[in-house]
Write an enzyme that holds these catalytic residues in place. Structure first.
Site, PDB file in Angstrom:
ATOM      1  N   ASP A  20      36.995  39.168  38.891  1.00  0.00           N
ATOM      2  CA  ASP A  20      37.750  38.907  40.127  1.00  0.00           C
ATOM      3  C   ASP A  20      37.569  40.107  41.064  1.00  0.00           C
ATOM      4  OD1 ASP A  20      39.880  38.026  42.034  1.00  0.00           O
ATOM      5  OD2 ASP A  20      40.390  36.638  40.431  1.00  0.00           O
TER       6      ASP A  20
ATOM      7  N   TYR B 143      46.162  37.197  51.513  1.00  0.00           N
ATOM      8  CA  TYR B 143      46.922  37.449  50.293  1.00  0.00           C
ATOM      9  C   TYR B 143      46.851  38.908  49.838  1.00  0.00           C
ATOM     10  CZ  TYR B 143      46.864  32.340  49.813  1.00  0.00           C
ATOM     11  OH  TYR B 143      47.003  31.004  50.020  1.00  0.00           O
TER      12      TYR B 143
ATOM     13  N   GLY C  79      34.521  42.567  40.967  1.00  0.00           N
ATOM     14  CA  GLY C  79      33.370  42.292  41.831  1.00  0.00           C
ATOM     15  C   GLY C  79      33.646  41.104  42.731  1.00  0.00           C
ATOM     16  N   ASP C  80      32.704  40.895  43.667  1.00  0.00           N
ATOM     17  CA  ASP C  80      32.811  39.790  44.617  1.00  0.00           C
ATOM     18  C   ASP C  80      31.811  38.726  44.187  1.00  0.00           C
ATOM     19  OD1 ASP C  80      32.259  38.112  46.841  1.00  0.00           O
ATOM     20  OD2 ASP C  80      33.071  39.644  48.189  1.00  0.00           O
ATOM     21  N   PHE C  81      32.290  37.501  43.923  1.00  0.00           N
ATOM     22  CA  PHE C  81      31.363  36.509  43.364  1.00  0.00           C
ATOM     23  C   PHE C  81      30.344  35.985  44.377  1.00  0.00           C
ATOM     24  CE2 PHE C  81      35.401  33.637  43.204  1.00  0.00           C
ATOM     25  CZ  PHE C  81      35.200  33.081  44.467  1.00  0.00           C
TER      26      PHE C  81
ATOM     27  N   HIS D 186      37.712  24.347  45.044  1.00  0.00           N
ATOM     28  CA  HIS D 186      38.409  23.682  46.159  1.00  0.00           C
ATOM     29  C   HIS D 186      38.700  24.635  47.321  1.00  0.00           C
ATOM     30  CE1 HIS D 186      41.994  25.501  44.283  1.00  0.00           C
ATOM     31  NE2 HIS D 186      42.427  25.529  45.516  1.00  0.00           N
ATOM     32  N   ASP D 187      38.583  25.949  47.068  1.00  0.00           N
ATOM     33  CA  ASP D 187      38.899  26.918  48.127  1.00  0.00           C
ATOM     34  C   ASP D 187      37.772  27.097  49.140  1.00  0.00           C
ATOM     35  OD1 ASP D 187      41.495  27.795  47.621  1.00  0.00           O
ATOM     36  OD2 ASP D 187      40.840  29.151  46.024  1.00  0.00           O
TER      37      ASP D 187
HETATM   38  N1  SAM Z   1      41.240  30.964  38.262  1.00  0.00           N
HETATM   39  C1  SAM Z   1      42.601  31.369  38.435  1.00  0.00           C
HETATM   40  C2  SAM Z   1      43.554  30.300  37.957  1.00  0.00           C
HETATM   41  O1  SAM Z   1      43.138  29.151  37.774  1.00  0.00           O
HETATM   42  O2  SAM Z   1      44.721  30.623  37.779  1.00  0.00           O
HETATM   43  C3  SAM Z   1      42.913  31.801  39.883  1.00  0.00           C
HETATM   44  C4  SAM Z   1      42.612  30.798  40.945  1.00  0.00           C
HETATM   45  S1  SAM Z   1      42.946  31.413  42.582  1.00  0.00           S
HETATM   46  C5  SAM Z   1      43.175  29.915  43.491  1.00  0.00           C
HETATM   47  C6  SAM Z   1      41.356  31.975  43.147  1.00  0.00           C
HETATM   48  C7  SAM Z   1      40.917  33.298  42.565  1.00  0.00           C
HETATM   49  O3  SAM Z   1      39.598  33.604  43.063  1.00  0.00           O
HETATM   50  C8  SAM Z   1      41.811  34.450  42.935  1.00  0.00           C
HETATM   51  O4  SAM Z   1      42.163  35.166  41.791  1.00  0.00           O
HETATM   52  C9  SAM Z   1      40.942  35.279  43.873  1.00  0.00           C
HETATM   53  O5  SAM Z   1      41.217  36.663  43.830  1.00  0.00           O
HETATM   54  C10 SAM Z   1      39.556  34.982  43.364  1.00  0.00           C
HETATM   55  N2  SAM Z   1      38.532  35.229  44.395  1.00  0.00           N
HETATM   56  C11 SAM Z   1      38.553  34.818  45.685  1.00  0.00           C
HETATM   57  N3  SAM Z   1      37.439  35.232  46.321  1.00  0.00           N
HETATM   58  C12 SAM Z   1      36.713  35.919  45.409  1.00  0.00           C
HETATM   59  C13 SAM Z   1      35.465  36.599  45.476  1.00  0.00           C
HETATM   60  N4  SAM Z   1      34.754  36.621  46.606  1.00  0.00           N
HETATM   61  N5  SAM Z   1      35.010  37.194  44.354  1.00  0.00           N
HETATM   62  C14 SAM Z   1      35.743  37.179  43.197  1.00  0.00           C
HETATM   63  N6  SAM Z   1      36.927  36.539  43.081  1.00  0.00           N
HETATM   64  C15 SAM Z   1      37.412  35.936  44.179  1.00  0.00           C
END
Ligand code: SAM
Length: 350
Positions: free
Chosen positions: A210, A146, A235-237, A255-256
């Site tokens: 995010d 993405y 940041g990276d979670f 769920h991801d």
């Molecule tokens: N929470 C939002 C919503 O409900 O509309 C977005 C959900 S989207 C499916 C997942 C989000 O997690 C994205 O914005 C993505 O950039 C963020 N994300 C994915 N991996 C991440 C990481 N390692 N650290 C921080 N954010 C992350």
């Protein structure tokens, strides 16, 4: 058993046509049919064709199909038929309406549709078909797929933004959050959900956390009215420190990811949370027999590394990290919600 000739298999027939109906919606949205009709009091076929820059024959077939699906209507104006949006189209399909699903529809067309055209391979191999569909391998769907190009990133963010605006209010108002003053929306993307939380809870401020690639684009999604109770941290979670807060929001995050990856994130949350800290999970919750809602089970066919879970699976996952389920809310919207509270390890009953 023998089937009776009167048993017309309506549900199978509508599944047979389902993909054509989806693509009709996607194409009308992509060609901006609903936008063009929104700014008029009704347009003839030729006028629509001219404005969307398409053939009259093709436009006629598209508009007629859209009318049959209840997306458009026709009315007579001075003896000519003109096309108009239905109320629902004005609300959800016009690209700049407050509850527009336009961004999500384009994401489905450009990203999900190509993946699903390789479903047979996905099932045989049990893997995401990203490489076949887009010619590029993706280990982490966000960072590799993405967010590799700005155009794709904005489209994905727009998709998340539109779902969050449609579901946000119901999620934000699902529980009494008055004990909490500061929240952190983990993976909060454009902030759309965070703004719904501050709107619903005047005493709450929300930090949107995010990836840097997302946070740097937030200006594209700023609401008209400024709200300084929403702030953004990049940041990276999985690898970076999380901001301190007394409520953590995880909306469409769990769920991801696989259970293993989630243990990394949840142990960080468990360490940072003091007893009483809240954790709000918003997802589609599968029923315990894994039969419904089919929306969740269909989404799972995109074969990302994550999975769709039931409430008891989410409970198990979170209880391992010291979070106790307190309340659950089925919202009748696209997402449901559960509120967990971090327990005091010294209070653990034996
Ligand atoms: N929470 C939002 C919503 O409900 O509309 C977005 C959900 S989207 C499916 C997942 C989000 O997690 C994205 O914005 C993505 O950039 C963020 N994300 C994915 N991996 C991440 C990481 N390692 N650290 C921080 N954010 C992350």
């Amino acid at each position: 058993p023998k089937c009776s000739r009167q048993d017309v298999p309506h549900s199978i027939i509508s599944l047979l046509d389902g993909f054509k109906a989806s693509k009709t919606l996607f194409t009308a949205s992509k060609l901006k049919v609903f936008d063009v009709l929104n700014s008029s009091n009704g347009l003839t076929l030729e006028e629509v064709a001219g404005q969307i820059n398409a053939s009259v024959l093709g436009t006629e077939r598209l508009l007629e199909a859209a009318v049959s699906l209840g997306l458009l209507k026709t009315v007579k104006q001075q003896n000519t038929n003109v096309y108009r949006n239905t109320e629902q189209a004005n609300c959800f399909l016009v690209s700049n309406s407050p509850e527009s699903l336009h961004g999500y529809i384009l994401h489905c067309n450009d990203m999900v549709w190509p993946l699903f055209s390789h479903l047979e391979n996905a099932v045989r191999e049990g893997t995401s078909q990203h490489e076949r569909a887009f010619g590029k391998k993706s280990e982490d769907v966000f960072q590799d797929a993405y967010y590799s190009k700005d155009e794709v990133k904005l489209r994905f963010m727009d998709a998340m933004h539109s779902i969050a605006r449609v579901t946000g209010k119901d999620v934000a108002t699902a529980f009494d959050l008055s004990p909490y003053k500061t929240a952190c929306d983990i993976g909060g993307c454009t902030g759309a959900m965070a703004y719904e939380f501050t709107k619903a809870h005047p005493g709450l401020s929300v930090i949107v956390f995010d990836l840097p690639q997302v946070i740097e684009m937030r200006r594209y999604f700023q609401p008209k009215e400024n709200d300084d109770r929403v702030s953004f941290v990049a940041g990276d979670f999985f690898t970076d420190d999380l901001p301190k807060a007394d409520l953590y929001i995880l909306a469409r995050i769990l769920h991801d990811w696989s259970d293993e990856k989630l243990h990394v994130l949840l142990s960080k949350l468990s360490k940072i949370c003091t007893p009483g800290c809240g954790l709000l999970v918003s997802e589609i919750f599968l029923d315990e027999e894994r039969k419904r809602p089919s929306r969740a089970l269909l989404q799972a066919l995109s074969m990302t590394e994550g999975k769709q879970r039931s409430t008891s699976e989410y409970n198990d996952l979170l209880e391992k990290h010291g979070f106790t389920p307190k309340h659950i809310k089925h919202t009748d919207n696209l997402l449901d919600a559960m509120l967990f509270v971090k327990e005091d390890p010294n209070d653990k009953r034996t």
